[in-house]
Design a protein around this motif. Structure first.
Motif: not given
Length: 222
Positions: A153-176
């Motif tokens: 996932a990629r978001l910019t300014d979504s939670s805080v203006i001036g911040a960008s980021g990328v998020g990735v899932p961590i899986f266990a037993n087939g679930r995030v």
């Protein structure tokens, strides 16, 4: 520990929602006892993530966070690794945030079933934290399908203006079970966007593999 110091620490923990104080004494709140913020799956994810997050923060020179869904289906960060960079992104881990406003939250929502997503949207009012926060259900659902397809996932300014980021899932037993994110000041993140995405994806896979190995050892020991 002196009684006065202990009382002050307990008061702080109670104010932040970690413990309750009653006739039985001081106890972890039910949500942490049930989902295992200090034990169980979340604890396993945190332990498996720490060395990877430290290496990821050193590699990117940016802040790394590990988030999980709370009982209320908000995102809460349970671990972080900060760089030496004087200008860096940081969060208060005691505060819950709308999952749709963060990259870690978006990968967790993308891991839900359609029925679970229906329940999520029925339960939550989609409020804007900034002018860039997605608040339309159909828009968020389309974004979640894209997250599932591309693996991040990629978001910019979504939670805080001036911040960008990328998020990735961590899986266990087939679930995030958690979301790993790199967050940084917008301009600096965008200059290294592709490298940050690739580093985050690789780190997420590494944590997932470490978690699978840990869980397999636990099952065999049992």
């Amino acid at each position: 520990m002196p009684k006065s110091s202990t009382s002050g620490l307990v008061a702080t923990l109670e104010a932040r929602g970690y413990v309750t104080v009653g006739p039985a004494g001081v106890e972890l709140v039910a949500a942490y006892r049930d989902v295992g913020w200090v034990g169980g799956m979340t604890s396993s994810v945190v332990r498996s993530s720490r060395p990877v997050m430290k290496a990821l923060s050193l590699q990117t020179d940016e802040s790394c966070f590990l988030g999980v869904l709370t009982e209320a289906m908000n995102i809460q960060f349970v671990e972080k690794s900060l760089p030496n960079n004087a200008i860096r992104y940081d969060v208060d881990s005691s505060i819950e945030r709308p999952a749709y406003s963060t990259t870690a939250g978006m990968v967790l929502l993308a891991g839900l079933s359609e029925a679970e997503l229906d329940e999520y949207f029925a339960m939550h009012e989609l409020k804007a934290l900034t002018v860039a926060t997605m608040t339309d259900e159909r828009t968020i659902r389309r974004a979640l399908k894209e997250v599932s397809s591309q693996g991040y996932a990629r978001l910019t300014d979504s939670s805080v203006i001036g911040a960008s980021g990328v998020g990735v899932p961590i899986f266990a037993n087939g679930r995030v079970v958690a979301g790993l994110s790199i967050m940084a000041p917008r301009e600096r993140f965008l200059k290294s966007e592709q490298a940050n995405i690739e580093a985050a994806v690789a780190a997420g896979k590494q944590i997932t593999q470490a978690l699978a190995y840990t869980n397999d050892k636990t099952r065999k020991a049992g």
